[in-house]
Design a protein around this motif. Structure first.
Motif, PDB file in Angstrom:
ATOM      1  N   ALA A  52       1.181  -1.555  -0.115  1.00 22.33           N
ATOM      2  CA  ALA A  52      -0.191  -0.198   0.179  1.00 22.33           C
ATOM      3  C   ALA A  52       0.390   1.137   0.083  1.00 22.33           C
ATOM      4  O   ALA A  52       0.587   1.858  -0.439  1.00 22.33           O
ATOM      5  N   LYS A  68      -5.273  -0.952  -1.386  1.00 21.04           N
ATOM      6  CA  LYS A  68      -5.338   0.655  -0.436  1.00 21.04           C
ATOM      7  C   LYS A  68      -4.768   0.938   0.565  1.00 21.04           C
ATOM      8  O   LYS A  68      -4.163   0.147   1.160  1.00 21.04           O
ATOM      9  N   ASP A  69      -4.248   2.048   1.099  1.00 23.89           N
ATOM     10  CA  ASP A  69      -3.981   3.167   1.902  1.00 23.89           C
ATOM     11  C   ASP A  69      -4.311   2.044   2.630  1.00 23.89           C
ATOM     12  O   ASP A  69      -2.859   2.971   3.920  1.00 23.89           O
TER      13      ASP A  69
END
Length: 185
Positions: A52, A68-69
């Motif tokens: 991420a 995804k972060d």
């Protein structure tokens, strides 16, 4: 408490280090905390967090949709909650650009709190292992030809271009990928 940030390039024993700590974590009464050490999250949490922050997809395929972060944020929360000396490890981090490496260190507490550990292995041991891995991925170049392509100056483009991005040990030891003039300013 500081964080040990383990950046092990592929084929340098990273998985063995991670597996040993994970095994010790579950086999020791009181876990790793008995030794003043913790490995935040699971190995998958750490891998997803690294992907991420790098903006990469799962695995080494550049075409994969980025992770995804929230996975990086979750790992940071796990690091923050972990007691003792925290150990974060991912071979994916060997490809971090300079600005991303700075962000990682900053997010983990800053230069005063983060100690980077880099595992290395002689190229004479990495090359056969990497070549075998490339064969598993579908490459069909015989070992001798592959070695010539990798060791030519400059290495032949198009023949496993990721090899030197991951295994330029001088670059890793000198502080990360070469920066563009724009990044240096």
């Amino acid at each position: 408490m500081p964080t040990l940030l383990h950046i092990g390039a592929p084929k340098t024993g990273t998985t063995a280090v991670q597996a040993s700590l994970e095994d010790l974590k579950h086999r020791t009464a009181g876990g790793l905390e008995t030794f003043g050490l913790s490995v935040p999250g699971t190995p998958m949490d750490q891998a997803r967090g690294a992907l991420a922050v790098l903006g990469q997809g799962t695995g080494w395929n550049a075409g994969d949709r980025p992770v995804k972060d929230r996975h990086w944020q979750r790992l940071l929360a796990q690091v923050e909650e972990a007691p003792g000396l925290r150990f974060v490890s991912s071979e994916y981090l060997c490809e971090a650009q300079h600005s991303t490496a700075q962000r990682i260190v900053h997010d983990l507490g800053g230069p005063g709190e983060v100690r980077v550990v880099l595992t290395l292995r002689p190229l004479t041991r990495i090359m056969p292992s990497a070549w075998q891995q490339y064969l598993k991925s579908g490459h069909q170049l015989p070992y001798e030809k592959w070695c010539r392509a990798m060791l030519s100056s400059p290495p032949k483009k198009g023949v496993t271009p990721s090899f030197w991005r991951r295994h330029d040990q001088g670059r890793c030891c000198a502080g990360g990928p070469r920066r563009s003039s724009r990044e240096r300013d």
